[in-house]
Design an enzyme around this catalytic site. Structure first.
Site, PDB file in Angstrom:
ATOM      1  N   ALA A  45       0.817  -1.214   0.000  1.00  0.00           N
ATOM      2  CA  ALA A  45       0.000   0.000   0.000  1.00  0.00           C
ATOM      3  C   ALA A  45       0.853   1.268   0.000  1.00  0.00           C
ATOM      4  O   ALA A  45       0.438   2.296  -0.524  1.00  0.00           O
ATOM      5  CB  ALA A  45      -0.949   0.008   1.200  1.00  0.00           C
ATOM      6  N   TYR A  47       3.578   1.624  -1.646  1.00  0.00           N
ATOM      7  CA  TYR A  47       4.240   1.599  -2.952  1.00  0.00           C
ATOM      8  C   TYR A  47       5.751   1.380  -2.903  1.00  0.00           C
ATOM      9  O   TYR A  47       6.243   0.440  -3.497  1.00  0.00           O
ATOM     10  CB  TYR A  47       3.911   2.839  -3.794  1.00  0.00           C
ATOM     11  CG  TYR A  47       2.482   2.868  -4.243  1.00  0.00           C
ATOM     12  CD1 TYR A  47       2.000   1.930  -5.144  1.00  0.00           C
ATOM     13  CD2 TYR A  47       1.595   3.802  -3.726  1.00  0.00           C
ATOM     14  CE1 TYR A  47       0.671   1.926  -5.541  1.00  0.00           C
ATOM     15  CE2 TYR A  47       0.265   3.804  -4.121  1.00  0.00           C
ATOM     16  CZ  TYR A  47      -0.183   2.865  -5.027  1.00  0.00           C
ATOM     17  OH  TYR A  47      -1.488   2.864  -5.403  1.00  0.00           O
ATOM     18  N   GLU A  54      11.378  -9.328 -11.028  1.00  0.00           N
ATOM     19  CA  GLU A  54      12.768  -9.590 -11.407  1.00  0.00           C
ATOM     20  C   GLU A  54      13.674  -9.642 -10.177  1.00  0.00           C
ATOM     21  O   GLU A  54      14.479 -10.562 -10.023  1.00  0.00           O
ATOM     22  CB  GLU A  54      13.280  -8.515 -12.376  1.00  0.00           C
ATOM     23  CG  GLU A  54      12.511  -8.432 -13.665  1.00  0.00           C
ATOM     24  CD  GLU A  54      11.332  -7.454 -13.624  1.00  0.00           C
ATOM     25  OE1 GLU A  54      11.007  -6.895 -14.684  1.00  0.00           O
ATOM     26  OE2 GLU A  54      10.734  -7.246 -12.541  1.00  0.00           O
TER      27      GLU A  54
END
Length: 129
Positions: A45, A47, A54
């Protein structure tokens, strides 16, 4: 072989945790010794703590003592999903001239690159020697 890795990545994409962007990404890496490691994107949340597929796959391999990669296969919810800038720099740390980075929309439609193609003139451990 590449098609098998792509299929594995496409199937793996369903395990991504992407409730905010709803953009699912999977990465399958194969080491030069033939071992396979998987990763998916894991959002948060806030970010910034989110983890790209990857870096997830490569970190798992590195944790197991692997550092020599033959293939890095990336699939996502767009036609061709390329690694972000942070992932390109992370890949740079471990990719050599023989490492093939494959971006695929399906097992028949894919593109193959080297890290130099995706991150030319990059900063690497060689710059610290």
């Amino acid at each position: 072989m590449i098609k098998d890795l792509i299929k594995k990545a496409l199937d793996l994409k369903e395990r991504a945790y992407a409730p905010y962007s709803n953009f699912h990404v999977a990465c399958v890496v194969m080491t030069k010794s033939g071992k396979i490691f998987e990763g998916v994107n894991v959002e948060n949340a806030a970010y910034s703590p989110s983890l790209c597929a990857e870096r997830n796959a490569l970190s798992t391999a590195i944790t197991q003592g692997e550092r020599d990669f033959a293939y890095i296969v990336i699939t996502g919810d767009s036609d061709y999903t390329y690694p972000c800038g942070v992932c390109r720099q992370f890949i740079r740390e471990f990719a050599d001239g023989d490492t093939r980075i494959v971006v695929a929309k399906d097992s028949e439609n894919y593109k193959t690159y080297t890290i130099e193609d995706l991150l030319p003139e990059s900063f690497s451990k060689k710059d610290l020697e």
